[in-house]
Design a protein around this motif. Structure first.
Motif, PDB file in Angstrom:
ATOM      1  N   SER A 135       0.843  -1.189   0.000  1.00 29.45           N
ATOM      2  CA  SER A 135       0.000   0.000   0.000  1.00 29.45           C
ATOM      3  C   SER A 135       0.881   1.243   0.000  1.00 29.45           C
ATOM      4  O   SER A 135       1.811   1.355   0.810  1.00 29.45           O
ATOM      5  CB  SER A 135      -0.910   0.009   1.235  1.00 29.45           C
ATOM      6  N   SER A 137       0.911   5.685  -0.522  1.00 27.31           N
ATOM      7  CA  SER A 137       0.254   6.987  -0.673  1.00 27.31           C
ATOM      8  C   SER A 137       1.280   7.956  -1.238  1.00 27.31           C
ATOM      9  O   SER A 137       2.404   8.048  -0.738  1.00 27.31           O
ATOM     10  CB  SER A 137      -0.257   7.495   0.678  1.00 27.31           C
ATOM     11  N   THR A 150       1.132   8.841  -9.238  1.00 27.10           N
ATOM     12  CA  THR A 150       0.319   7.690  -8.823  1.00 27.10           C
ATOM     13  C   THR A 150       0.375   6.582  -9.871  1.00 27.10           C
ATOM     14  O   THR A 150       0.551   5.408  -9.547  1.00 27.10           O
ATOM     15  CB  THR A 150      -1.141   8.117  -8.594  1.00 27.10           C
ATOM     16  N   TRP A 154       2.061   2.862  -9.364  1.00 27.92           N
ATOM     17  CA  TRP A 154       1.257   1.671  -9.630  1.00 27.92           C
ATOM     18  C   TRP A 154       1.934   0.779 -10.665  1.00 27.92           C
ATOM     19  O   TRP A 154       1.946  -0.447 -10.538  1.00 27.92           O
ATOM     20  CB  TRP A 154      -0.132   2.077 -10.111  1.00 27.92           C
ATOM     21  N   ASN A 177      -2.419  -1.326  -3.407  1.00 30.13           N
ATOM     22  CA  ASN A 177      -3.193  -0.087  -3.449  1.00 30.13           C
ATOM     23  C   ASN A 177      -2.241   1.099  -3.560  1.00 30.13           C
ATOM     24  O   ASN A 177      -1.200   1.135  -2.901  1.00 30.13           O
ATOM     25  CB  ASN A 177      -4.044   0.039  -2.178  1.00 30.13           C
ATOM     26  N   GLN A 179      -2.683   5.196  -3.323  1.00 29.53           N
ATOM     27  CA  GLN A 179      -3.630   6.254  -2.985  1.00 29.53           C
ATOM     28  C   GLN A 179      -3.042   7.623  -3.298  1.00 29.53           C
ATOM     29  O   GLN A 179      -2.022   8.022  -2.731  1.00 29.53           O
ATOM     30  CB  GLN A 179      -3.990   6.178  -1.492  1.00 29.53           C
ATOM     31  N   MET A 181      -2.618  11.567  -2.941  1.00 32.18           N
ATOM     32  CA  MET A 181      -2.838  12.558  -1.891  1.00 32.18           C
ATOM     33  C   MET A 181      -2.648  13.938  -2.524  1.00 32.18           C
ATOM     34  O   MET A 181      -1.516  14.373  -2.749  1.00 32.18           O
ATOM     35  CB  MET A 181      -1.855  12.349  -0.733  1.00 32.18           C
ATOM     36  N   THR A 189       4.849   4.260   2.158  1.00 36.29           N
ATOM     37  CA  THR A 189       4.624   2.942   1.563  1.00 36.29           C
ATOM     38  C   THR A 189       4.812   1.866   2.619  1.00 36.29           C
ATOM     39  O   THR A 189       5.700   1.976   3.482  1.00 36.29           O
ATOM     40  CB  THR A 189       5.571   2.702   0.367  1.00 36.29           C
TER      41      THR A 189
END
Length: 230
Positions: A135, A137, A150, A154, A177, A179, A181, A189
């Motif tokens: 995960s 951000s 982003t 990914w 995921n 995310q 911001m 991370t």
């Protein structure tokens, strides 16, 4: 009738030993990895458990700091076997020269050891990935650049998983995921995974590696000189 008793005990003992050996060789070696970056705090950890917890190994780097061109790390190593636990803590530094030196050592070992890469690939096919969580951000303070960052993050995460899937068996649905911001510049991370390999496969790989090392000119000592020389 009496003559059958010794043979019966021998057969029973042999079957019991075979059962124990089968349980040991088919038992899983569980490897847990974790990496986190939250703000300026970084930490990494690897745990290995074998023989249903009789053998445990833990390698943790609770502090990672970038100072100039050097990465400073605080390391903790714990090794537990049959109830005896050894624990030590030390500081370490990683710079460009040390990285290049490690790469040079790896190339030399690959060159002098017959089909070492083949042995690694063969062993990795026996590894099962049973958990994968990642995960992240990310934010730059700008909506457009945040969206681009982003997508890039990914792409990196999926590419790494895709490459890994070609080497090991993935037996679980990966949980990933990214995310965005948009409010402020940020990057955090958290990654964790659990992998397993049967103890018998791990022992076999170790024995095969030992045989190949012994065939190298200088044998085990040559490997030690390469790995531990300054």
């Amino acid at each position: 009738m009496m003559l059958g008793y010794p043979y019966g005990w021998i057969t029973a003992a042999g079957l019991f030993f075979l059962l124990i050996l089968t349980v040991i060789l088919t038992s899983p070696v569980v490897i847990k990895g974790q990496l986190r970056r939250i703000g300026n705090d970084d930490d990494a950890e690897i745990k290995v458990k074998a023989l249903y917890g009789i053998i445990r190994y833990r390698y943790k780097v609770p502090i990672i700091r970038l100072v100039g061109n050097t990465v400073q790390m605080k390391k903790q190593v714990s090794n537990e076997s049959t109830g005896i636990n050894t624990w030590k803590q030390f500081n370490d530094e990683l710079d460009v020269d040390r990285v290049l030196s490690s790469i040079g050592k790896l190339k030399l070992i690959l060159k002098m050891t017959r089909d070492l890469k083949g042995l690694v690939r063969q062993t990795l096919t026996k590894v099962r990935l049973v958990e994968w969580n990642w995960s992240t951000s990310v934010g730059t303070g700008d909506a457009m650049w945040t969206a681009m960052a982003t997508g890039l993050v990914w792409s990196v995460q999926t590419s790494i998983l895709g490459l890994l899937s070609q080497m090991v068996k993935i037996n679980a649905e990966p949980n990933m995921n990214v995310q965005p911001m948009y409010q402020q510049p940020t990057f955090t991370t958290e990654w964790s995974c659990i992998a397993q390999i049967r103890f018998g496969y791990a022992i076999l790989a170790g024995l095969q590696l030992l045989v190949r090392i012994k065939k190298v000119k200088g044998g085990v000592k040559a490997w030690q000189n390469i790995l531990f020389k300054a």
